[in-house]
Design an enzyme around this catalytic site. Structure first.
Site, PDB file in Angstrom:
ATOM      1  N   TYR A 139       0.825  -1.205   0.000  1.00  0.00           N
ATOM      2  CA  TYR A 139       0.000   0.000   0.000  1.00  0.00           C
ATOM      3  C   TYR A 139       0.866   1.264   0.000  1.00  0.00           C
ATOM      4  O   TYR A 139       0.440   2.310  -0.480  1.00  0.00           O
ATOM      5  CB  TYR A 139      -0.894   0.038   1.248  1.00  0.00           C
ATOM      6  CG  TYR A 139      -2.237  -0.638   1.101  1.00  0.00           C
ATOM      7  CD1 TYR A 139      -2.338  -1.961   0.700  1.00  0.00           C
ATOM      8  CD2 TYR A 139      -3.411   0.059   1.383  1.00  0.00           C
ATOM      9  CE1 TYR A 139      -3.563  -2.578   0.587  1.00  0.00           C
ATOM     10  CE2 TYR A 139      -4.652  -0.555   1.273  1.00  0.00           C
ATOM     11  CZ  TYR A 139      -4.715  -1.882   0.866  1.00  0.00           C
ATOM     12  OH  TYR A 139      -5.940  -2.477   0.755  1.00  0.00           O
ATOM     13  N   LYS A 146       2.658 -15.377   2.291  1.00  0.00           N
ATOM     14  CA  LYS A 146       2.844 -16.095   1.018  1.00  0.00           C
ATOM     15  C   LYS A 146       4.341 -16.394   0.906  1.00  0.00           C
ATOM     16  O   LYS A 146       5.025 -15.974  -0.035  1.00  0.00           O
ATOM     17  CB  LYS A 146       2.321 -15.226  -0.143  1.00  0.00           C
ATOM     18  CG  LYS A 146       2.296 -15.912  -1.493  1.00  0.00           C
ATOM     19  CD  LYS A 146       1.231 -16.990  -1.629  1.00  0.00           C
ATOM     20  CE  LYS A 146       1.311 -17.655  -2.999  1.00  0.00           C
ATOM     21  NZ  LYS A 146       0.467 -18.882  -3.086  1.00  0.00           N
ATOM     22  N   ASP A 187      -3.402 -18.219   0.299  1.00  0.00           N
ATOM     23  CA  ASP A 187      -4.412 -18.880  -0.541  1.00  0.00           C
ATOM     24  C   ASP A 187      -5.135 -19.975   0.257  1.00  0.00           C
ATOM     25  O   ASP A 187      -6.359 -20.116   0.185  1.00  0.00           O
ATOM     26  CB  ASP A 187      -3.813 -19.425  -1.846  1.00  0.00           C
ATOM     27  CG  ASP A 187      -2.496 -20.161  -1.670  1.00  0.00           C
ATOM     28  OD1 ASP A 187      -1.974 -20.194  -0.540  1.00  0.00           O
ATOM     29  OD2 ASP A 187      -1.992 -20.731  -2.666  1.00  0.00           O
ATOM     30  N   ASP A 202      -6.676  -6.874   4.044  1.00  0.00           N
ATOM     31  CA  ASP A 202      -7.770  -6.179   3.362  1.00  0.00           C
ATOM     32  C   ASP A 202      -8.672  -7.198   2.673  1.00  0.00           C
ATOM     33  O   ASP A 202      -9.900  -7.187   2.825  1.00  0.00           O
ATOM     34  CB  ASP A 202      -7.190  -5.195   2.340  1.00  0.00           C
ATOM     35  CG  ASP A 202      -8.276  -4.479   1.564  1.00  0.00           C
ATOM     36  OD1 ASP A 202      -9.257  -4.034   2.192  1.00  0.00           O
ATOM     37  OD2 ASP A 202      -8.166  -4.382   0.324  1.00  0.00           O
ATOM     38  N   ASP A 213     -12.777  -8.787   3.898  1.00  0.00           N
ATOM     39  CA  ASP A 213     -14.007  -8.722   3.094  1.00  0.00           C
ATOM     40  C   ASP A 213     -14.580 -10.129   2.954  1.00  0.00           C
ATOM     41  O   ASP A 213     -15.791 -10.337   3.046  1.00  0.00           O
ATOM     42  CB  ASP A 213     -13.733  -8.141   1.686  1.00  0.00           C
ATOM     43  CG  ASP A 213     -13.961  -6.634   1.626  1.00  0.00           C
ATOM     44  OD1 ASP A 213     -13.727  -5.957   2.649  1.00  0.00           O
ATOM     45  OD2 ASP A 213     -14.359  -6.127   0.555  1.00  0.00           O
TER      46      ASP A 213
HETATM   47  C1  IPM Z   1     -10.457  -0.995   3.917  1.00  0.00           C
HETATM   48  C2  IPM Z   1     -10.651  -0.345   2.581  1.00  0.00           C
HETATM   49  C3  IPM Z   1      -9.464   0.563   2.309  1.00  0.00           C
HETATM   50  C4  IPM Z   1      -8.212  -0.296   2.272  1.00  0.00           C
HETATM   51  C5  IPM Z   1      -9.585   1.434   1.045  1.00  0.00           C
HETATM   52  C6  IPM Z   1     -10.822   2.259   1.024  1.00  0.00           C
HETATM   53  C7  IPM Z   1      -8.359   2.284   0.863  1.00  0.00           C
HETATM   54  O1  IPM Z   1     -10.818  -1.308   1.594  1.00  0.00           O
HETATM   55  O2  IPM Z   1     -10.282  -0.279   4.913  1.00  0.00           O
HETATM   56  O3  IPM Z   1     -10.511  -2.221   3.981  1.00  0.00           O
HETATM   57  O4  IPM Z   1      -7.915  -0.908   1.225  1.00  0.00           O
HETATM   58  O5  IPM Z   1      -7.528  -0.356   3.281  1.00  0.00           O
HETATM   59 MG    MG Z   2     -11.064  -3.263   2.333  1.00  0.00          MG
END
Ligand code: IPM
Ligand code: MG
Length: 330
Positions: free
Chosen positions: A118, A163, A196, A220, A224
């Site tokens: 990042y 990884k 993975d 990240d 999700d």
């Molecule tokens: C998160 C989001 C952020 C990230 C974005 C909006 C920059 O996806 O906080 O998970 O990738 O960290």
């Molecule tokens: Mg995110």
């Protein structure tokens, strides 16, 4: 919500609203304005809304909303992003994962937040592009310590995700993690898992995880994915902490432009983030527990926002859901 909690407990919070992301680009041309930074530095805790939107979504734009969030995280030094995944039994039907897999799921992802790909140098020309991923020993040590301390107070299992079969940063990550745990956290059970495989096991046997520690981008992506265990991305809160009690709190979801302006967004991730803020930055444990219990109770009573609805339950708006939770906080 905070004001309401404050009134119930006799605390007076001082609020300051500041711009970040898209609206800050529009107002002052900078996604993380100096005034915002100064105000955050002056505060005990920061509660953050989402930063993007279709208006600022051109991936080739020189200035993007996400840069504001990354700058804020880096400037505040909040390197440890805690993303708890708790399952409410009543929401099992909202999850795409089979019910039996969800039994006993209670995990915490500790995502490294201020390093890795990042923040590495980026290059781009007509035909090629690169993103540099760098990790330093001290960055790995400090995040592993945060995760290990959490694991000590939970089930005592730490799973480090990397990884290491491919990436040099992951090989350093694995070595430093092993060393730090051996030197400082005897008794903790440490397991290394390739990212993975972790993505698969999170779906296949999520209840086996306790604390997961991983680098920025893997964290990240995996969170999700993990949000589907809880039934909706809208359920998950997060706390970003550094070496002080000051923290940055935000739900893990983004700005959800597809439903913007309709009043139907799920406020639970934000409200659970408020609970984390009360707990970690303000040391108001009782208030934090009350918010968490109110949230649990309202869900148990059948309240659902659109993202959580599975059949013909009455669907609450963002405001209605928030009010329902507030009513449980006397
Ligand atoms: C998160 C989001 C952020 C990230 C974005 C909006 C920059 O996806 O906080 O998970 O990738 O960290
Ligand atoms: Mg995110």
């Amino acid at each position: 919500m905070l004001q309401h909690v404050g009134e119930s407990f006799g605390h007076r919070f001082k609020f300051s609203a500041q711009l970040i992301g898209g609206v800050a680009i529009d107002a002052v041309g900078n996604p993380c304005p100096d005034d915002t930074l100064a105000s955050c530095r002056d505060s005990d805790a920061i509660l953050l809304g989402a930063v993007g939107g279709p208006k600022w979504s051109d991936p080739n734009a020189a200035v993007r909303p996400e840069q504001g969030l990354l700058a804020l995280r880096a400037e505040l030094g909040v390197y440890a992003n805690l993303r708890p995944v708790k399952i409410f039994d009543e929401l099992a039907g909202a999850s795409p994962i089979k019910h039996d897999r969800l039994q006993g799921v209670d995990l915490m992802v500790v995502r490294e937040l201020t390093g890795g790909i990042y923040f590495g140098e980026k290059t781009r020309d007509e035909d090629s592009a690169s993103d540099l991923c760098t990790y330093h020993r001290y960055e790995i040590e400090r995040i592993v310590r945060v995760a290990a301390r959490l694991a000590q107070n939970r089930k005592g299992n730490l799973c480090s995700v990397d990884k290491a079969n491919i990436l040099e940063t992951s090989r350093l990550w694995r070595d430093v993690c092993t060393q730090t745990i051996a030197d400082e956290f005897g008794g903790l059970k440490l397991e290394h898992m390739l990212v993975d495989a972790a993505a698969m096991h999170l779906i296949n046997r999520p209840a086996d995880f306790d604390v997961i520690v991983t680098e920025n981008m893997f964290g990240d992506i995996l969170t999700d994915e993990a949000s589907m265990l809880a039934g909706s991305l809208g359920m998950l809160p997060s706390a970003s902490l550094g070496d002080t009690t000051r923290g940055l709190y935000e739900p893990i979801h983004g700005s959800a432009p597809d439903i913007a302006g309709r009043g139907i967004a799920n406020p639970c991730g934000m409200i659970a983030s408020v609970a984390m803020l009360l707990r970690h930055s303000l040391d108001l444990q009782e208030a934090a527990t009350l918010v968490e219990n109110a949230l649990r109770q309202v869900i148990a009573n059948g309240a659902r926002t659109a993202d959580l609805a599975t059949g013909d339950e009455a669907v609450l708006s963002t405001v209605e859901m928030t009010e329902a939770i507030m009513r449980h906080i006397a």
